[in-house]
Write a protein that holds these residues in place. Structure first.
Motif, PDB file in Angstrom:
ATOM      1  N   GLY B  42      40.063-103.015 -79.582  1.00 59.75           N
ATOM      2  CA  GLY B  42      40.894-103.547 -78.685  1.00 59.75           C
ATOM      3  C   GLY B  42      41.840-102.470 -78.176  1.00 59.75           C
ATOM      4  O   GLY B  42      42.413-102.606 -77.012  1.00 59.75           O
ATOM      5  N   ALA B  43      42.130-101.433 -79.015  1.00 60.48           N
ATOM      6  CA  ALA B  43      43.140-100.308 -78.402  1.00 60.48           C
ATOM      7  C   ALA B  43      42.378 -99.874 -77.034  1.00 60.48           C
ATOM      8  O   ALA B  43      42.877 -99.420 -76.202  1.00 60.48           O
ATOM      9  CB  ALA B  43      43.290 -99.182 -79.381  1.00 60.48           C
ATOM     10  N   VAL B  44      41.121 -99.698 -77.007  1.00 58.09           N
ATOM     11  CA  VAL B  44      40.396 -99.203 -75.802  1.00 58.09           C
ATOM     12  C   VAL B  44      40.713-100.102 -74.612  1.00 58.09           C
ATOM     13  O   VAL B  44      40.815 -99.673 -73.437  1.00 58.09           O
ATOM     14  CB  VAL B  44      38.934 -99.030 -76.229  1.00 58.09           C
ATOM     15  CG1 VAL B  44      37.977 -98.603 -74.748  1.00 58.09           C
ATOM     16  CG2 VAL B  44      38.538 -98.202 -77.203  1.00 58.09           C
ATOM     17  N   ALA B  45      40.621-101.469 -75.111  1.00 57.79           N
ATOM     18  CA  ALA B  45      40.678-102.550 -73.774  1.00 57.79           C
ATOM     19  C   ALA B  45      42.325-102.284 -73.413  1.00 57.79           C
ATOM     20  O   ALA B  45      42.276-102.409 -72.164  1.00 57.79           O
ATOM     21  CB  ALA B  45      40.304-103.857 -74.333  1.00 57.79           C
ATOM     22  N   GLU B  46      43.094-102.227 -74.336  1.00 57.15           N
ATOM     23  CA  GLU B  46      44.427-102.154 -73.669  1.00 57.15           C
ATOM     24  C   GLU B  46      44.559-100.889 -72.937  1.00 57.15           C
ATOM     25  O   GLU B  46      45.468-100.792 -71.917  1.00 57.15           O
ATOM     26  CB  GLU B  46      45.523-101.953 -75.093  1.00 57.15           C
ATOM     27  CG  GLU B  46      45.976-103.499 -75.501  1.00 57.15           C
ATOM     28  CD  GLU B  46      46.433-103.382 -76.909  1.00 57.15           C
ATOM     29  OE1 GLU B  46      47.444-102.349 -76.875  1.00 57.15           O
ATOM     30  OE2 GLU B  46      46.057-104.028 -77.837  1.00 57.15           O
ATOM     31  N   ALA B  47      44.035 -99.921 -73.261  1.00 58.21           N
ATOM     32  CA  ALA B  47      44.207 -98.501 -72.497  1.00 58.21           C
ATOM     33  C   ALA B  47      43.386 -98.679 -71.238  1.00 58.21           C
ATOM     34  O   ALA B  47      44.078 -98.154 -70.327  1.00 58.21           O
ATOM     35  CB  ALA B  47      43.724 -97.444 -73.519  1.00 58.21           C
ATOM     36  N   ALA B  48      42.323 -99.431 -71.206  1.00 59.45           N
ATOM     37  CA  ALA B  48      41.600 -99.649 -70.069  1.00 59.45           C
ATOM     38  C   ALA B  48      42.460-100.360 -68.949  1.00 59.45           C
ATOM     39  O   ALA B  48      42.170-100.019 -67.944  1.00 59.45           O
ATOM     40  CB  ALA B  48      40.240-100.284 -70.320  1.00 59.45           C
ATOM     41  N   ALA B  49      43.088-101.183 -69.491  1.00 56.00           N
ATOM     42  CA  ALA B  49      44.018-102.140 -68.603  1.00 56.00           C
ATOM     43  C   ALA B  49      44.973-101.442 -67.787  1.00 56.00           C
ATOM     44  O   ALA B  49      45.538-101.992 -67.029  1.00 56.00           O
ATOM     45  CB  ALA B  49      44.724-103.334 -69.400  1.00 56.00           C
ATOM     46  N   LYS B  50      45.398-100.108 -68.458  1.00 52.68           N
ATOM     47  CA  LYS B  50      46.369 -99.519 -67.843  1.00 52.68           C
ATOM     48  C   LYS B  50      45.987 -98.529 -66.500  1.00 52.68           C
ATOM     49  O   LYS B  50      46.636 -97.900 -65.899  1.00 52.68           O
ATOM     50  CB  LYS B  50      47.241 -98.835 -68.812  1.00 52.68           C
ATOM     51  CG  LYS B  50      48.096 -99.464 -69.896  1.00 52.68           C
ATOM     52  CD  LYS B  50      48.926 -98.742 -70.514  1.00 52.68           C
ATOM     53  CE  LYS B  50      49.470 -99.338 -71.659  1.00 52.68           C
ATOM     54  NZ  LYS B  50      49.147 -99.062 -73.042  1.00 52.68           N
ATOM     55  N   ILE B  51      44.611 -98.296 -66.724  1.00 55.85           N
ATOM     56  CA  ILE B  51      43.964 -97.580 -65.515  1.00 55.85           C
ATOM     57  C   ILE B  51      44.486 -98.030 -64.454  1.00 55.85           C
ATOM     58  O   ILE B  51      44.169 -99.271 -63.950  1.00 55.85           O
ATOM     59  CB  ILE B  51      42.582 -97.517 -65.824  1.00 55.85           C
ATOM     60  CG1 ILE B  51      42.139 -96.787 -67.118  1.00 55.85           C
ATOM     61  CG2 ILE B  51      41.757 -96.370 -64.758  1.00 55.85           C
ATOM     62  CD1 ILE B  51      40.618 -96.871 -67.488  1.00 55.85           C
ATOM     63  N   ALA B  52      44.651 -97.089 -63.254  1.00 53.67           N
ATOM     64  CA  ALA B  52      45.324 -97.648 -62.014  1.00 53.67           C
ATOM     65  C   ALA B  52      44.168 -98.245 -61.106  1.00 53.67           C
ATOM     66  O   ALA B  52      43.030 -97.774 -61.315  1.00 53.67           O
ATOM     67  CB  ALA B  52      45.813 -96.395 -61.312  1.00 53.67           C
ATOM     68  N   GLY B  53      44.507 -99.229 -60.397  1.00 55.31           N
ATOM     69  CA  GLY B  53      43.671 -99.964 -59.566  1.00 55.31           C
ATOM     70  C   GLY B  53      42.572-101.089 -60.316  1.00 55.31           C
ATOM     71  O   GLY B  53      41.808-101.675 -59.605  1.00 55.31           O
ATOM     72  N   VAL B  54      42.848-101.376 -61.542  1.00 54.87           N
ATOM     73  CA  VAL B  54      41.832-102.337 -62.218  1.00 54.87           C
ATOM     74  C   VAL B  54      42.409-103.670 -62.314  1.00 54.87           C
ATOM     75  O   VAL B  54      43.532-103.801 -62.448  1.00 54.87           O
ATOM     76  CB  VAL B  54      41.748-101.826 -63.632  1.00 54.87           C
ATOM     77  CG1 VAL B  54      40.855-102.707 -64.473  1.00 54.87           C
ATOM     78  CG2 VAL B  54      40.961-100.371 -63.713  1.00 54.87           C
ATOM     79  N   SER B  55      41.348-104.552 -62.019  1.00 56.89           N
ATOM     80  CA  SER B  55      41.886-105.925 -61.986  1.00 56.89           C
ATOM     81  C   SER B  55      41.832-106.531 -63.355  1.00 56.89           C
ATOM     82  O   SER B  55      43.014-107.345 -63.536  1.00 56.89           O
ATOM     83  CB  SER B  55      40.899-106.725 -60.874  1.00 56.89           C
ATOM     84  OG  SER B  55      40.957-106.136 -59.693  1.00 56.89           O
ATOM     85  N   SER B  56      40.765-106.514 -63.978  1.00 59.05           N
ATOM     86  CA  SER B  56      40.444-107.085 -65.319  1.00 59.05           C
ATOM     87  C   SER B  56      39.767-106.423 -66.074  1.00 59.05           C
ATOM     88  O   SER B  56      38.837-105.655 -65.766  1.00 59.05           O
ATOM     89  CB  SER B  56      40.202-108.609 -65.047  1.00 59.05           C
ATOM     90  OG  SER B  56      38.725-108.627 -64.970  1.00 59.05           O
ATOM     91  N   VAL B  57      40.003-106.628 -67.413  1.00 57.62           N
ATOM     92  CA  VAL B  57      39.110-105.935 -68.459  1.00 57.62           C
ATOM     93  C   VAL B  57      38.248-107.023 -69.092  1.00 57.62           C
ATOM     94  O   VAL B  57      39.142-107.806 -69.678  1.00 57.62           O
ATOM     95  CB  VAL B  57      40.195-105.100 -69.434  1.00 57.62           C
ATOM     96  CG1 VAL B  57      39.109-104.331 -70.299  1.00 57.62           C
ATOM     97  CG2 VAL B  57      40.653-103.862 -68.402  1.00 57.62           C
ATOM     98  N   LYS B  58      37.192-106.759 -69.411  1.00 58.35           N
ATOM     99  CA  LYS B  58      36.413-107.767 -70.066  1.00 58.35           C
ATOM    100  C   LYS B  58      36.058-107.059 -71.609  1.00 58.35           C
ATOM    101  O   LYS B  58      35.454-105.884 -71.388  1.00 58.35           O
ATOM    102  CB  LYS B  58      35.000-108.358 -69.514  1.00 58.35           C
ATOM    103  CG  LYS B  58      35.214-109.035 -68.182  1.00 58.35           C
ATOM    104  CD  LYS B  58      34.141-109.428 -67.787  1.00 58.35           C
ATOM    105  CE  LYS B  58      34.186-110.177 -66.339  1.00 58.35           C
ATOM    106  NZ  LYS B  58      35.054-111.328 -66.159  1.00 58.35           N
TER     107      LYS B  58
END
Ligand code: FAD
Lengths: 249, 309
Positions: B42-58
């Protein structure tokens, strides 16, 4: 168990590739060609598995035109039992190659496929992974150690972080890394013997597969070279240049 | 256009390599979604969601993805990929392992290790150990791509605010299982992201002699790398290998010590900004790519370098 070893004919690794003046590709006319080094590692492993009694028959297969036979003969001289050349003059992409070799693996009823992890010409690193998918088998990519026991194999894989050990269910597709083994040298009597070993030729069209390429190569060019550097005369001068000229330390 | 980037991670952190793949996706254009598959990640998904320019994380969080085994992960990618025009992963051993399996299941070609995006369907990739660059155009409706990370800047790890969507993951194929991972030395500087790398070759003569390089590396904040000959000889572990079949790196400064400069080694380091070669053979090919060459016995030059820093 029968094993299928997939091999590719490539430009010798010691030869520097030269791009054709018209930008259509790399000039292979009269160039020294060999069996892709990684494929030799795959074949060597099959030979060792046969020596250990795990494998009964080794089939080497390759997809390609005229001189592909030479590469397969080399495989026979190394010790493979027989060879299959799927004949085509077209340069197929890894997906198409995987479809062809998957069909051969099924026709021959093999329990193991061994390939090199990448071919040193197009550096794609795809065929083993794709074959595993099409066969619905497990995948053991980038192997540097292989142990087969019954319906399982324990594999050590070279990955970016070091060495990973996994267990795969047999049948499986394995791709060889260079440190898997040291391929044997072929001796003259082996070359003579190889001439009498069976070599089947199958026309690509007779397999009835969709092997159309998905990529069009628009251009091949040489990368920009690096500007000439200088020779420094001492460690002191080197450190001075790195500090004050290049400003990297 | 819409891009799906497969996130590489260790169930704790997003791997730096993924940020470079995101940049390649930005250059292609269109939306960028990320796929995080792992176990308790889950922590990876949260961090991934903060990457600039990303719309959504599955996020597919399940034990069967814990070790990123190719069979289960490829099956998941095949479920998620339809609808995307491009699926990307970094050309690390993670991406190289799983992407071709997913591509074949989708009946799509893979475009390996792109170094440039010319247009959404046209890419440049190195062939022949980087001695040639091929520009290829893809006719597939889903383009399966691995990205040579050094050729794309890292996307900003902060600044985005993507949504996280939890997805299921299909059945376990049961085809393979993870046993163990040998990690040699964690406290060293990471070879792929280091600004300075000092590499040793066969000329080092032994693993013990690499201690000289480690001392210099410690002073420079550098990582230690190696040629294949040094790895094959057992001087250092495989993850230090730089080259066509090892890591491809591009630090600001690369110092090659006792390395001849074979084509296959150059393939892994010739994009470095500044190259230094220390070799006692003035004819060694490494000098042809070196900005600064020092013809000297490494057993004298390296301790001198250590003392001068
Ligand atoms: C398919 C394939 C893939 C390959 N992949 C890779 C790869 O990914 N990475 C890679 O590195 N190689 C790779 N290789 C191997 C490559 O071809 C070379 O064999 C290897 O890079 C040589 O390593 P080296 O320069 O350390 O050794 P050598 O070529 O033996 O060079 C040693 C150098 O050290 C110098 N030297 C010796 N003693 C001293 C001293 N006292 N002081 C100073 N200098 C000294 C010598 O002059 C010489 O130039 C691959 C080969 C093949 C066929």
């Amino acid at each position: 168990m029968k094993v299928l070893v997939c091999v590719k004919r490539v430009l010798d690794p010691q030869v520097k590739a030269r791009v054709k003046a018209d930008g259509s590709g790399v000039d292979l006319a009269n160039a020294k060609m060999t069996m892709n080094p990684f494929c030799e590692n795959g074949l060597e492993e099959a030979l060792r598995l046969r020596e250990a009694g795990t494998v009964e028959e080794i089939i080497v297969a390759s997809v390609g035109g005229g001189k592909t036979e030479e590469t397969l003969r080399h495989g026979l001289a190394m010790g493979a039992d027989r060879a299959i050349q799927v004949v085509t003059e077209e340069a197929l992409e890894p997906l198409a190659i995987a479809k062809v070799l998957k069909q051969i693996a099924e026709q021959e009823g093999v329990g193991l496929v061994l390939t090199g992890k990448q071919a040193i010409d197009d550096d794609s690193n795809q065929t083993a992974q794709m074959m595993s998918a099409l066969l619905g088998w497990s995948l053991a990519a980038f192997c540097s150690d292989i142990k087969i026991e019954g319906d399982k194999a324990t594999i050590i894989r070279e990955v970016d972080a070091g060495l990973e050990t996994i267990e795969v269910r047999m049948p499986t597709v394995m791709s060889a890394d260079l440190r898997l083994n040291e391929p044997r040298y072929v001796k003259l009597p082996d070359v003579m013997k190889a001439k009498r070993k069976p070599m089947d030729k199958i026309e690509l069209d007779s397999l009835g597969l969709d092997t159309a390429n998905r990529l069009t190569t628009l251009q091949v060019e040489e990368p920009e070279g690096r500007a000439a550097g200088i020779i420094v005369n001492s460690v002191g001068e080197l450190v001075e240049k790195l500090r004050n000229e290049a400003k990297v330390i | 256009m819409s891009n799906l980037v497969i996130v590489e991670h260790d169930n704790n952190e997003v791997a730096a390599a993924t940020l470079h793949a995101v940049t390649a996706a930005q250059q292609i254009g269109g939306d960028i979604d990320l796929l995080v598959a792992g176990e308790n990640c889950g922590a990876v998904a949260e961090a991934a969601a903060k990457i600039a320019g990303v719309s959504s994380v599955k996020l597919a969080d399940d034990a069967k993805f814990g070790h990123h085994l190719a069979e289960n992960l490829a099956t998941l990618i095949v479920d998620v990929a339809p609808g995307y025009s491009h699926v990307l992963a970094s050309a690390t051993t993670f991406g190289k392992n799983v992407m071709p399996r997913a591509a074949a299941l989708l009946d799509k070609a893979q475009i390996s290790e792109i170094v440039e995006v010319k247009s959404p369907d046209t890419f440049v990739r190195p062939i022949y150990a980087g001695n040639a660059l091929a520009t290829v155009q893809s006719s597939d409706e889903i383009k399966m791509i691995t990205v040579r990370t050094i050729m794309f800047e890292a996307a900003a790890a902060e600044g985005g605010s993507a949504s996280v969507e939890v997805i299921g993951g299909g059945a376990d194929t049961g085809l393979s299982s993870w046993v163990s991972q040998a990690v040699s030395n964690n406290d060293q500087v990471d070879l792929t992201s280091a600004k300075i790398v000092i590499s040793g070759g066969r000329g080092m003569q032994s693993g013990d002699n690499f201690e000289m390089l480690h001392k210099v590396a410690a002073k420079l904040g550098a990582a230690v790398g190696a040629s294949r000959a040094a790895v094959d000889s057992g001087f250092v572990p495989n993850e230090l290998q730089v080259g066509q079949t090892g890591k491809v790196i591009a630090p600001d400064l690369y110092i090659a010590v006792g390395i001849s400069g074979a084509i296959q080694h150059l393939a892994g380091m010739k994009e470095s900004k500044v190259i230094v070669a220390i070799n006692n053979d003035s004819e060694a090919p490494i000098f042809q790519v070196a900005d600064y060459g020092l013809v000297a016995d490494l057993f004298e030059a390296v301790p001198e370098l250590d003392a001068a820093l």
